[in-house]
Design an enzyme around this catalytic site. Structure first.
Site, PDB file in Angstrom:
ATOM      1  CE1 TYR A  24       4.856 -22.202 -10.246  1.00  0.00           C
ATOM      2  CE2 TYR A  24       5.009 -24.564 -10.602  1.00  0.00           C
ATOM      3  CZ  TYR A  24       5.458 -23.287 -10.851  1.00  0.00           C
ATOM      4  OH  TYR A  24       6.499 -23.100 -11.724  1.00  0.00           O
ATOM      5  CB  ALA A  79       9.024 -25.341 -12.462  1.00  0.00           C
ATOM      6  CB  SER A 106      11.708 -27.595 -15.748  1.00  0.00           C
ATOM      7  OG  SER A 106      11.698 -26.203 -15.479  1.00  0.00           O
ATOM      8  CE1 TYR A 130      11.007 -20.637 -19.030  1.00  0.00           C
ATOM      9  CE2 TYR A 130      11.495 -21.966 -17.095  1.00  0.00           C
ATOM     10  CZ  TYR A 130      10.595 -21.503 -18.034  1.00  0.00           C
ATOM     11  OH  TYR A 130       9.284 -21.887 -17.969  1.00  0.00           O
ATOM     12  CB  THR A 156      11.003 -21.723 -22.626  1.00  0.00           C
ATOM     13  OG1 THR A 156      10.786 -23.102 -22.271  1.00  0.00           O
ATOM     14  CG2 THR A 156       9.717 -20.951 -22.394  1.00  0.00           C
ATOM     15  CE  LYS A 226       7.250 -26.496 -23.436  1.00  0.00           C
ATOM     16  NZ  LYS A 226       6.468 -25.347 -22.936  1.00  0.00           N
ATOM     17  CB  SER A 248       3.747 -24.517 -26.328  1.00  0.00           C
ATOM     18  OG  SER A 248       3.560 -24.322 -24.936  1.00  0.00           O
ATOM     19  CG  HIS A 250       4.670 -21.208 -20.577  1.00  0.00           C
ATOM     20  ND1 HIS A 250       5.961 -20.964 -20.969  1.00  0.00           N
ATOM     21  CD2 HIS A 250       4.755 -21.613 -19.285  1.00  0.00           C
ATOM     22  CE1 HIS A 250       6.786 -21.201 -19.951  1.00  0.00           C
ATOM     23  NE2 HIS A 250       6.070 -21.603 -18.923  1.00  0.00           N
ATOM     24  NE  ARG A 253       2.646 -22.579 -15.377  1.00  0.00           N
ATOM     25  CZ  ARG A 253       2.334 -22.649 -14.087  1.00  0.00           C
ATOM     26  NH1 ARG A 253       1.101 -23.007 -13.729  1.00  0.00           N
ATOM     27  NH2 ARG A 253       3.215 -22.372 -13.154  1.00  0.00           N
ATOM     28  N   GLY A 282      -0.492 -28.667 -24.560  1.00  0.00           N
ATOM     29  CA  GLY A 282      -1.608 -27.856 -24.097  1.00  0.00           C
ATOM     30  C   GLY A 282      -2.948 -28.522 -24.316  1.00  0.00           C
ATOM     31  N   GLY A 283      -3.591 -28.934 -23.223  1.00  0.00           N
ATOM     32  CA  GLY A 283      -4.961 -29.432 -23.287  1.00  0.00           C
ATOM     33  C   GLY A 283      -5.120 -30.910 -23.539  1.00  0.00           C
ATOM     34  NE  ARG A 285      -6.017 -31.859 -18.712  1.00  0.00           N
ATOM     35  CZ  ARG A 285      -5.070 -30.996 -19.075  1.00  0.00           C
ATOM     36  NH1 ARG A 285      -4.255 -31.313 -20.070  1.00  0.00           N
ATOM     37  NH2 ARG A 285      -4.949 -29.834 -18.490  1.00  0.00           N
ATOM     38  NE  ARG A 305      -2.102 -26.776 -15.721  1.00  0.00           N
ATOM     39  CZ  ARG A 305      -1.973 -25.885 -16.718  1.00  0.00           C
ATOM     40  NH1 ARG A 305      -2.087 -26.291 -17.978  1.00  0.00           N
ATOM     41  NH2 ARG A 305      -1.711 -24.620 -16.458  1.00  0.00           N
TER      42      ARG A 305
END
Length: 356
Positions: A24, A79, A106, A130, A156, A226, A248, A250, A253, A282-283, A285, A305
């Site tokens: 997920y 989430a 979230s 949301y 969002t 967003k 973004s 998302h 996703r 996004g991305g 790292r 993440r």
């Protein structure tokens, strides 16, 4: 050995989490081209350091919408965080506060706004919305966030319908019965088994830019759009009163093969960066990734993440360590770029990578 970077945390998190939970958090839409593309986009840029610049004192501190933060790195809304760790969003709020940055909660959180505020009362926090088909429910969510001291609303805008997330279908993903969506439960009661199809029913697919007038009236807080990937939508967001935009897709996703967030950032920054603050996610790292985003026009970045991997591995301490790793990597990058502050990073500090 303690993890040395975000990649180490991801590997350890995959070992720790069950297949459904890891899938997920890690997964995306369709064939997950957009997930990979967000990371790969950074490979298309190279940093251009300037030398013999006084970097005897370097700071990562900056401001976003007037809030002082220790680094241009913010916790993105994600989430179901209690699937990663029993303390979930409460732990992330504590970690962000300790790291001196903003936590975004979230609408699909497994902790309530009041719980998050109580756990980190001194921490800066934003609420991600949301927009429910019932405006009474939406107003209830906004009221709860405002009463709990949240300082901005992240609307969002890229989820009129839920993207096709095949990992979740393969694993039969559902929110564990021990947890519930605390934000929505306050307005709608218990949902029972929470599956992707249930999540899709919580968002109004008929929204248009005209609806932002109602949002401004009832939020009573700055509104951030967003999910922006084009200059055209960035301009519309500004014209409809948004105080900032987040570039973004998302996390890959929603629409597979959508443009990578970093690839969209320059056109958005060029279109509206002189009028509102531009953020991106996004991305991310590495601290060098943050530096590239700053150079291309971002005021700050949001990370999702990486925080979840830290949370899964070490709870509050793990999530906080992820922030610290990125901050320390960014400090080194700033010094080597010849930039004593994030504000000193500009377009001249990046170049397109050679092709071939």
């Amino acid at each position: 050995m303690e993890p040395l970077n975000v990649w180490d945390y991801e590997r350890l998190a995959e070992e720790k989490l069950d297949e459904g939970s890891f899938g997920y958090f890690a997964g995306g839409a369709g064939d997950e081209h957009a997930v990979r593309g967000n990371v790969e986009a950074f490979d298309r840029w190279r940093l251009r350091p300037r030398v013999l610049v006084d970097v005897g004192e370097v700071t990562a501190a900056t401001t976003v919408l007037g809030t002082d933060i220790s680094m241009p790195v913010i916790a993105a809304p994600v989430a179901f965080q209690r699937m990663a760790h029993p303390e979930g969003e409460v732990a992330v709020a504590k970690a962000a506060a300790e790291a001196g940055t903003i936590m975004c909660l979230s609408s699909l959180a497994t902790s309530s706004p009041a719980d998050v505020a109580g756990a980190a009362s001194d921490g800066a926090r934003w609420f991600q919305l949301y927009w429910h088909p019932d405006r009474g429910v939406t107003k209830s969510l906004l009221d709860g966030a405002r009463e709990a001291g949240f300082a901005a609303v992240l609307l969002t805008v890229d989820l009129p319908v839920l993207g096709p997330r095949e990992r979740d279908l393969r694993t039969g993903f559902a929110l564990h019965s021990d947890y519930r969506m605390e934000v929505y439960a306050s307005a709608l009661g218990d949902f029972g088994l929470v599956t992707p199809s249930v999540i899709g029913q919580l968002v109004d697919p008929s929204l248009t830019w005209r609806d932002l007038e109602w949002l401004h009236e009832h939020a009573g807080l700055p509104v951030i759009a967003k999910g922006i990937l084009t200059a055209e939508d960035a301009v519309l967001a500004v014209e409809h009163g948004c105080d900032a935009v987040v570039v973004s897709n998302h996390g890959g996703r929603q629409l597979d093969r959508a443009v990578a967030s970093l690839d969209a950032l320059p056109e958005v920054a060029d279109a509206v960066g002189d009028r509102v603050e531009v953020l991106m996610d996004g991305g991310i790292r590495r601290g060098t990734d943050v530096a590239i985003a700053l150079a291309l026009g971002a005021r700050a970045v949001l990370i999702g993440r990486p925080v979840i991997w830290g949370l899964a591995v070490g709870g509050v301490g793990g999530a906080q360590h992820v922030f610290e790793l990125l901050r320390d990597e960014l400090l080194i990058a700033l010094a080597l770029l010849g930039c004593p502050t994030p504000d000193a990073v500009g377009r001249s500090h990046v170049a397109a990578a050679p092709r071939g």
